[in-house]
Design an enzyme around this catalytic site. Structure first.
Site, PDB file in Angstrom:
ATOM      1  N   GLY B  42      -4.133  -8.117  -5.015  1.00  0.00           N
ATOM      2  CA  GLY B  42      -3.499  -6.679  -4.593  1.00  0.00           C
ATOM      3  C   GLY B  42      -2.313  -7.021  -5.542  1.00  0.00           C
ATOM      4  N   LEU B  43      -1.309  -5.838  -4.420  1.00  0.00           N
ATOM      5  CA  LEU B  43       0.281  -5.449  -4.062  1.00  0.00           C
ATOM      6  C   LEU B  43       0.565  -6.649  -3.401  1.00  0.00           C
ATOM      7  CD1 LEU B  43       0.462  -2.304  -3.413  1.00  0.00           C
ATOM      8  CD2 LEU B  43       0.897  -3.373  -5.133  1.00  0.00           C
ATOM      9  N   ALA B  44       0.253  -7.739  -2.594  1.00  0.00           N
ATOM     10  CA  ALA B  44       1.031  -8.560  -2.518  1.00  0.00           C
ATOM     11  C   ALA B  44       0.638  -9.672  -3.032  1.00  0.00           C
ATOM     12  CB  ALA B  44       0.591  -9.106  -0.618  1.00  0.00           C
ATOM     13  N   GLY B  45      -0.785 -10.528  -3.227  1.00  0.00           N
ATOM     14  CA  GLY B  45      -1.352 -10.806  -4.310  1.00  0.00           C
ATOM     15  C   GLY B  45      -0.525 -11.694  -5.885  1.00  0.00           C
ATOM     16  N   HIS B 266      -8.104   5.623  10.567  1.00  0.00           N
ATOM     17  CA  HIS B 266      -7.574   6.973   9.415  1.00  0.00           C
ATOM     18  C   HIS B 266      -8.247   7.940  10.136  1.00  0.00           C
ATOM     19  CE1 HIS B 266      -5.472   9.158   6.331  1.00  0.00           C
ATOM     20  NE2 HIS B 266      -5.192   8.444   6.581  1.00  0.00           N
ATOM     21  N   ARG B 337      -1.580   8.920  13.326  1.00  0.00           N
ATOM     22  CA  ARG B 337      -3.455   8.566  12.553  1.00  0.00           C
ATOM     23  C   ARG B 337      -4.010   8.514  14.261  1.00  0.00           C
ATOM     24  NH1 ARG B 337      -2.452   4.770   7.185  1.00  0.00           N
ATOM     25  NH2 ARG B 337      -1.527   6.244   6.028  1.00  0.00           N
ATOM     26  N   HIS B 408      -9.576   1.797   8.513  1.00  0.00           N
ATOM     27  CA  HIS B 408      -9.167   2.284   6.911  1.00  0.00           C
ATOM     28  C   HIS B 408      -8.098   0.854   6.523  1.00  0.00           C
ATOM     29  CE1 HIS B 408      -6.752   3.567   4.254  1.00  0.00           C
ATOM     30  NE2 HIS B 408      -5.864   3.671   4.932  1.00  0.00           N
ATOM     31  N   ARG B 442      -0.052   0.963  11.510  1.00  0.00           N
ATOM     32  CA  ARG B 442       0.882   0.969  10.487  1.00  0.00           C
ATOM     33  C   ARG B 442       1.033   2.067  10.088  1.00  0.00           C
ATOM     34  NH1 ARG B 442       0.108   1.810   5.573  1.00  0.00           N
ATOM     35  NH2 ARG B 442      -2.326   1.936   5.734  1.00  0.00           N
TER      36      ARG B 442
END
Lengths: 254, 645, 228
Positions: B42-45, B266, B337, B408, B442
Site C-alpha cells: 500500500g502507500l507505506a509498503g 466512520h 468522526r 473504517h 485519526r
C-alpha cells in the site's frame, strides 16, 4: 422497484487450473436479494457450495467499491456485466430479472491465463507498467510542488487518463484482446504533464514493445474497450498513444 | 521488558532534523549486501520498498493481491494533509502537529507526530514530481480544501480518488525499481510467519497463493506494512482481503501490540441491507460540508419510515431532529468522526433510525440544493451521488441519503519506537500497521500522509541505525534450523485447519466474530459487555477450530484456506482488543466507555490514569497478555477536554 | 535500435500499414468515382471512353495504378496477418453473447466485409478491367481526330443484366459498411482522432461511407433502367 428477491440460474465457468480444459457448470439460486451486489450473490452461491461439500467458485475481488480493479467477471457477454461504467463489485442484482439465466466467464486473453475458475493472471499489466509507466524521480529529489504550474485543463485531462484501475476489462471486451486502452491511459497521463516530458519518447516505445511482446492483440478501433471501461477512459487516449508512438519512432536517436 | 521509544533528545521542533543528521548510515557498497523484506504494497509498503531500493538496498516486496497496485490505500477518497500553507491561511508545521495530537485525543507520541507534520510538505513535492494529477486551480497551482472540520485548508486531493492516485504514484516508483532488478516482487503471496534467528527478525515464510507452496525468504530486516485490522468486525470499509495476519504473526513472535482497541468508526457509510452483506461502503466525509444529518423527532414517524409507510419528504420540518446541529451548535454537522458516529448510534438506539433495519440516519441535501442550486451540488459531489445511486438505487438529488457508521480505520497496531522498529530487533512496522501517530482517533486526510511519510521519508533514514550493525552479516541462508522450523510450524497449522473438516464455512465464523466485536467493542463499550465478549470470542474460537470446513487441498490455489488463516488470527486479535478496551476505563477518541462520560453524555478522558500507550505482550492463548505502558509526556501541547458544543 | 524497424515490427506499425494503404484506397475510390460518373453523361459513352483511354495511357496513372494493386495486396496481407495475431491473442472465445452491442457492426466485421470486397474486386476486374484490356470484340471509335477503343458498350451490356446490376448495388453496400469503420479507424490509427478533429473525422467518414458507395451504386441502377 421490482421484486425484493429473485431466482436465478447461473452458468459458471469452472476450470481447476491453467492446464485444465474447463467447462460450464449450472447452478440454481433462489431468493437472491435485489439489494445484493453481484459478488455478494456469488458469495451466497459459494456458501451453499461449501455447505454441500463442493468446491466454491474462485474469483478475484478485494475492495468491493469499484476502485482496486481486482474484480473481473465477463457477465452475459459483457465485461463487468450489463451496467455501463460499473465494476462487477458495484453491479447490483436489481439489474437482473427473476428467472434469468446468467452466464459468467473469466476474462479471456492469451496474456491473461486462467488460474482457477474466474480468476486470471493479469501480471502482464504490471510488466507493461514496469517497462516504463513511471517518472524516474528518486525520493527526495523533488522541487516544490508549486514550482511548476500546470494548466488546469492539462491536469484534468491527465487525471481522466490516470483514473484507470487496471482491471483489464478493455482487454476482455476487445474482440482482439488488445491492451491499447490500458497502455494509452498511462502514456497519456505522462504525455500531458510536464513531469512526463523527459522520458516521453522512451516511455511509449518501451511500453508498446512490452505490450506486443506479451501477446496482446492489435487494436482495430472498435471502441468496445471504451464502452466497457468502468472508469470511462476514452479512446481519444489511444489516438494519443498512436501519435506518441509514431512521433517517437520517427524521431532519430530514440 | 522495558519500553524504550528512543525519542531523540532536544527541543521538539529540532528532534528530527538533528536525529536525521546524526543517525548511523550504511555506505552504498554495503547497502548492496543487505536484503530488506517489505510485506504489503500500500502507500507505506510501496513507498518504502521503492525508496529503500533507490538507496541501493536489495528489496523483496510481498502482497497478497494479484498486483501491488490493488492495496487498499487505493480506496481512500478524501485527500492528504500537508502543512504547506499554500493558501496563506496561517497553517504551519506546528498547527498540523497540534491538530493531529488534539484530534487523536492526546494519546499519540508528540515526537512522532511532529516529525509527521515536518515531512508532510515533502510528500506533496514528491508526488507531484511523480506525475500524480492533484487538483489544480485555474492558475495552474495546487488546490486545497478544508477537510474534517479543520480551520485551515491544507488538504490536497485528486477528485474523490486521492488514495488511488497516490498509490499509483508509489506503485510506479516501485515498478521502476522492479524493472531495475532492485526490487523482487512477489504478488499473490501471503506472509504467514516471521522467522527469528538469535532474537532478530531474519526472514519470513510466505505462501504462494497460486501454487499453495510455502517459501522461505531471508532478509536483514523485515518491514510490516500490511495495513489495519478493521476486518475483525467483518463488516467494515476495508477490502475483503485486508487482514491482520502479518502483524499478528509478528506480535506472536514478540512484537508488542499498541492500543488494539482504538478503532475508528466512520459516520458516513452506506447502511447494511441484509445478511448477505460483505462489506460497507464509505461515502466521503466531505458530504457533511453541505448535507444535514437528521432523524424524525418521534419514534412513530421513524417506524413509519422503517416500514415504508412514509417517506422522508412526508416528515414536516418541525418534526425533524437535526441532532448534530442541536447538540453541537458550534460545529454542527462537521463534528469529528467519533462524535458524529456516536450521535447516530444514539438516535438509532432510541428507535429513531430510518432504514428497514432501523440502523440509518438521513443525510439530506435538500436545503443545500435549494440554496446553491443542483449544478453546484453536482459539481461538488456528482460522482458520490452517482455511486450512491448505483449501490442503493436511490437518487440523492431527490431523496436524502441514508447513512450509518462503519468501521473504517484502526489507530492501534504494532508498537514501534521512534525508528519505527517494533520490540523485535530488525522488525519494523509502518503505515496503518503501526500504532504510532493517530492516538485514539485519526483526523481526516491523515492516513495517506502517515503512510507515505513512513515509507518515503522516515523509514529509509531510521532503518540505517539498525542495519549499520548488519553490514558484516552476509547473505542469510534459508536452510538454517529457524527457517526449517518456522516452515514446519506453518505446515502443521495449515494441516490442522484442513483436517478439521467440519460443517461451517470460514465466512460464517468471520461474520459471527464481527457481530460480537461490533456489539460489544464497537461504538460504545462497557465492562459487562466486554467481559461477556471475551468469553464469546474464546468459545467461537474453539468452535472454529473444531467445526470449520475448508474445501480443496493445501497444495493449490485455495482462497478458502487463505481466508481461514486470516480469520483464525482475527479470532485471536479480537480477544486482545476486548482486553485492551476493558483495561482502558476512560473514554477517549474512538474508544467510548459508557462508564466514563460527562453528565451531558459526552466522552470523559482520564489523563491522570490513562495518559499512556497500552503495549501488549503475547503470552500464549491460554494465558493473559501482559500489559506494558509507555507513558505519554506532553511538552508542546496542553491537554484539554475536547468540546464541540 | 533502428526506429523504422521498431515501428514496422510493432502492433501500431501494422495498424499504420492498414491505415495508410486503406487511405490510399479511399483516395483511389474517389477518383474512380469521378471517372465512372461519366458513364451517366448522355453522350453515347464519349466522355467515358476518353476517360478510360486517358487512364490506360497516362504513365503517371499507370504508376499509380500499379501502386494501387500493391496497396490492395498489402492491405489484404496485413489484414490476414493481423487477424491471425488477434485470434492468437484470444485462443478461447466467449460463450456469452451481449444483449446490447458495445461496438458498431462494421467495426466487428471488417474481416468479413473485406473478404467480400476482395471477392467482388476479382469479379469486377475480370468483368471490366480485364475485358477492356483484352476483350476481343471491342470496337474502335473516332472522336474528332482520335480513334480509341469503345469500351462503353461493355459496361452497358453488363449492367443490362438485372442480377449483375443488383450484385453491384449490394456490394456497394458492403463497401459502405467497410468504409464506415475504415475511414475513421485510419485517422484514429494515425493519431488524429482527438479533440476537435474527432468529430470532423467522424462526420466526414460517415458522409464518405454513405455518399461514395451510393453514387457508385447509382450507375448500375441508372444504366439498367436506361437499357430496360
Amino acid at each position: 422497484m421490482g421484486k425484493e428477491n429473485i431466482g436465478l440460474t447461473l452458468k459458471v465457468w469452472r476450470q481447476k487450473n491453467e492446464a485444465d480444459k474447463g467447462h460450464f457448470e449450472t447452478y440454481k439460486l433462489s431468493e437472491v436479494s435485489t439489494h445484493a451486489s453481484f459478488l455478494e450473490m456469488i458469495d451466497v452461491l459459494n456458501e451453499q457450495l461449501i455447505v454441500e461439500g463442493k468446491d466454491p467458485v474462485a474469483f478475484d475481488h478485494d475492495c468491493r467499491e469499484g476502485i482496486c480493479g481486482m474484480c473481473s467477471m465477463y457477465i452475459n457477454g459483457r465485461a463487468h456485466g450489463p451496467q455501463s461504467a460499473t465494476t462487477t463489485c458495484q453491479l447490483h442484482m436489481r439489474h437482473f430479472n427473476d428467472g434469468e439465466t446468467i452466464t459468467i466467464e473469466p476474462w479471456r486473453a492469451a496474456p491473461f491465463p486462467v488460474i482457477k475458475d474466474l480468476t486470471v493472471d493479469r501480471s502482464a499489466f504490471d510488466q507493461i507498467m514496469a517497462a516504463g509507466g513511471y517518472v524516474s524521480v528518486n525520493t527526495g529529489n523533488a522541487p516544490d510542488g508549486n514550482a511548476m504550474p500546470i494548466p488546469k485543463e492539462d491536469a484534468d485531462e491527465a487525471f481522466n487518463a490516470a483514473a484507470c484501475i487496471g482491471c483489464g476489462a478493455c482487454v476482455a471486451a476487445c474482440k482482439n484482446a488488445s491492451a491499447m486502452l490500458f497502455v494509452s491511459a498511462k502514456v497519456s497521463q505522462y504525455a500531458l504533464l510536464p513531469q512526463g516530458q523527459p522520458e516521453r519518447k522512451e516511455r511509449v516505445l518501451k511500453m508498446v514493445a512490452k505490450m506486443d511482446e506479451l501477446g496482446f492483440g492489435n487494436c482495430t478501433n472498435t471502441g468496445a474497450c471504451e464502452a466497457e471501461c468502468p472508469k470511462g477512459i476514452s479512446i481519444t487516449n489511444i489516438a494519443r498513444l498512436n501519435r506518441e508512438f509514431l512521433s517517437a519512432s520517427l524521431t532519430p536517436g530514440h | 521488558m522495558k519500553l524504550d521509544a528512543k525519542i531523540p533528545a532536544g527541543a521538539l521542533p529540532e528532534k528530527w532534523t538533528k536525529y536525521r543528521s546524526t543517525v548511523r548510515l550504511v555506505s552504498p557498497a554495503n547497502k548492496r549486501k543487505i536484503d530488506i523484506i517489505v510485506v504489503g504494497t500500500g502507500l507505506a509498503g510501496a513507498s518504502a520498498a521503492a525508496s529503500l531500493a533507490e538507496l541501493g538496498y536489495k528489496v523483496k516486496a510481498f502482497c497478497f493481491q494479484d498486483s501491488p497496485r490493488r492495496a487498499h490505500s487505493i480506496a481512500a477518497q478524501g485527500g492528504i494533509n500537508a502543512a504547506k500553507n499554500y493558501q496563506n491561511d496561517g497553517d504551519s508545521v506546528f498547527r498540523l502537529f497540534y491538530d493531529t495530537i488534539k484530534g487523536g485525543d492526546y494519546r499519540a507520541r508528540e515526537a512522532n507526530v511532529h516529525r509527521l507534520a515536518e515531512v508532510s510538505g515533502s510528500i506533496i513535492d514528491q508526488c507531484v514530481a511523480q506525475g500524480v494529477p492533484f487538483a489544480r486551480e485555474y492558475g495552474g497551482l495546487l488546490d486545497n480544501r478544508s477537510f474534517g472540520g479543520t480551520q485551515v485548508s491544507r488538504t490536497f486531493y485528486a477528485r474523490g480518488q486521492t488514495g488511488q492516485q497516490l498509490l499509483l504514484g508509489a506503485y510506479s516508483a516501485l515498478s521502476r525499481q522492479i524493472e531495475k532488478g532492485q526490487v523482487e516482487m512477489f504478488s499473490r503471496h501471503e506472509m504467514v510467519e516471521v522467522v527469528m534467528v538469535d532474537g532478530k527478525a531474519r526472514g519470513i515464510i510466505a505462501r504462494d497463493l497460486v501454487s499453495g507452496k510455502l517459501e522461505r525468504h531471508s532478509g536483514h530486516a523485515v518491514v510490516i506494512a500490511s495495513g489495519g485490522y478493521g476486518n475483525v468486525f467483518y463488516l467494515s470499509t476495508n477490502a475483503m482481503g485486508s487482514n491482520v495476519t502479518a502483524a499478528w504473526k509478528a506480535h506472536k513472535q514478540g512484537a508488542l501490540f499498541g492500543n488494539p482497541c482504538f478503532t475508528q468508526i466512520h459516520p458516513t457509510c452506506l447502511p447494511q441491507t441484509g445478511e448477505y452483506q460483505s462489506k460497507l461502503t464509505l461515502m466521503s466525509e466531505s458530504l457533511r460540508n453541505d448535507g444535514r444529518v437528521w432523524v424524525p423527532k418521534t419514534k412513530e414517524d421513524a417506524k413509519a419510515i422503517q416500514e415504508g409507510r412514509k417517506k422522508a419528504s412526508d416528515i414536516a420540518e418541525a418534526d425533524r431532529d437535526y441532532y448534530l446541529e442541536r447538540k453541537y451548535p458550534a460545529f454542527g454537522n462537521l463534528v469529528p468522526r467519533d462524535v458524529a458516529s456516536r450521535a447516530a448510534k444514539e438516535a438509532c438506539d432510541e428507535g429513531r433510525g430510518v432504514a428497514p433495519t432501523g440502523l440509518a440516519v438521513f443525510l439530506d441535501f435538500r436545503d443545500a440544493i435549494n440554496r446553491l442550486g443542483k449544478d453546484v451540488i453536482s459539481a461538488r459531489y456528482g460522482n458520490l451521488f452517482e455511486m450512491y445511486d448505483k449501490i442503493t438505487g436511490d437518487n440523492p438529488y431527490e431523496t436524502p441519503m441514508k447513512i450509518y457508521p462503519a468501521v473504517h480505520y484502526t489507530m492501534g497496531g504494532l508498537w514501534v519506537d521512534y525508528n519505527l522498529m517494533t520490540t523485535v530487533p530488525g522488525l519494523y512496522a509502518i503505515g496503518e500497521a503501526n500504532f504510532s501517530d493517530h492516538g485514539a482517533n485519526r483526523l481526516g486526510a491523515s492516513a495517506l500522509m502517515q503512510g507515505l511519510a513512513d515509507g518515503y521519508f522516515v523509514l529509509p533514514y531510521t532503518i540505517g541505525d539498525y542495519l549499520a550493525d548488519e553490514i558484516g552479516t552476509g547473505k542469510i541462508s534459508t536452510d538454517g534450523d529457524a527457517f526449517v522450523q518456522a516452515e514446519q510450524i506453518v505446515t502443521e497449522r495449515q494441516k490442522r485447519l484442513m483436517g478439521i473438516k467440519g460443517k461451517q464455512s470460514v465466512e460464517s465464523f468471520h461474520r459471527r466474530l464481527g457481530k460480537i466485536m461490533w456489539e460489544y467493542c464497537g461504538m460504545a463499550r462497557n465492562e459487562e459487555g466486554l467481559t461477556k465478549a471475551r468469553d464469546m470470542i474464546r468459545a467461537l474460537r474453539d468452535e472454529f477450530w473444531s467445526d470449520v470446513r475448508i474445501p480443496g487441498t493445501m497444495e493449490e490455489f485455495n482462497p478458502e484456506l487463505d481466508k481461514a488463516g486470516r480469520v483464525a488470527d482475527f479470532l485471536e486479535l479480537g480477544e486482545l482488543m476486548v482486553i485492551d478496551a476493558l483495561v482502558r476505563k476512560e473514554s477517549c477518541g474512538g474508544h467510548f466507555r459508557l462508564e466514563s462520560q460527562t453528565p451531558e453524555g459526552e466522552a470523559k478522558r482520564d489523563d491522570d490514569n490513562f495518559a499512556f500507550v497500552s503495549a501488549w505482550e503475547f503470552n500464549g492463548l491460554e494465558g493473559d497478555p501482559i500489559l506494558h505502558q509507555e507513558n505519554l509526556e506532553f511538552e508542546a501541547v496542553k491537554l484539554t477536554q475536547r468540546s464541540y458544543k | 535500435m533502428n526506429n523504422l524497424t521498431t515501428l514496422l515490427k510493432s502492433s501500431i506499425g501494422r495498424k499504420l500499414m492498414m491505415a495508410l494503404t486503406g487511405l490510399f484506397l479511399v483516395l483511389f475510390l474517389l477518383i474512380h468515382l469521378i471517372g465512372n460518373l461519366q458513364l451517366l453523361i448522355p453522350d453515347g459513352g464519349e466522355a467515358f471512353n476518353i476517360y478510360a483511354h486517358t487512364m490506360g495511357n497516362n504513365p503517371l496513372i499507370q504508376i499509380v495504378s500499379k501502386l494501387n494493386f500493391l496497396f490492395i495486396i498489402l492491405h489484404v496481407i496485413y489484414s490476414i496477418w493481423l487477424s491471425r495475431l488477434n485470434k492468437a491473442a484470444r485462443p478461447i472465445g466467449y460463450a456469452g453473447k451481449p444483449a446490447q452491442a458495445t461496438s458498431t457492426l462494421s467495426s466487428r466485421n471488417m474481416g468479413i466485409l473485406g473478404t467480400l470486397i476482395l471477392a467482388f474486386l476479382l469479379v469486377h476486374l475480370k468483368g471490366f478491367w480485364y475485358e477492356f484490356k483484352t476483350g476481343a470484340d471491342i470496337m474502335m471509335v473516332t472522336y474528332g481526330t482520335e480513334t480509341i477503343p469503345d469500351v462503353f458498350p461493355v459496361v452497358a451490356t453488363a449492367y443490362s443484366n438485372v442480377w449483375y446490376a443488383a450484385f453491384y448495388v449490394i456490394m456497394m453496400g458492403v463497401v459502405g459498411f467497410h468504409l464506415y469503420h475504415g475511414f475513421q479507424s485510419a485517422f484514429q490509427t494515425l493519431g488524429l482522432g482527438y479533440n476537435k478533429y474527432k468529430k470532423l473525422i467522424q462526420t466526414a467518414g460517415t458522409l464518405f461511407a454513405i455518399l461514395v458507395p451510393a453514387l457508385f451504386a447509382l450507375i448500375p441502377i441508372v444504366m439498367y433502367i436506361q437499357n430496360a
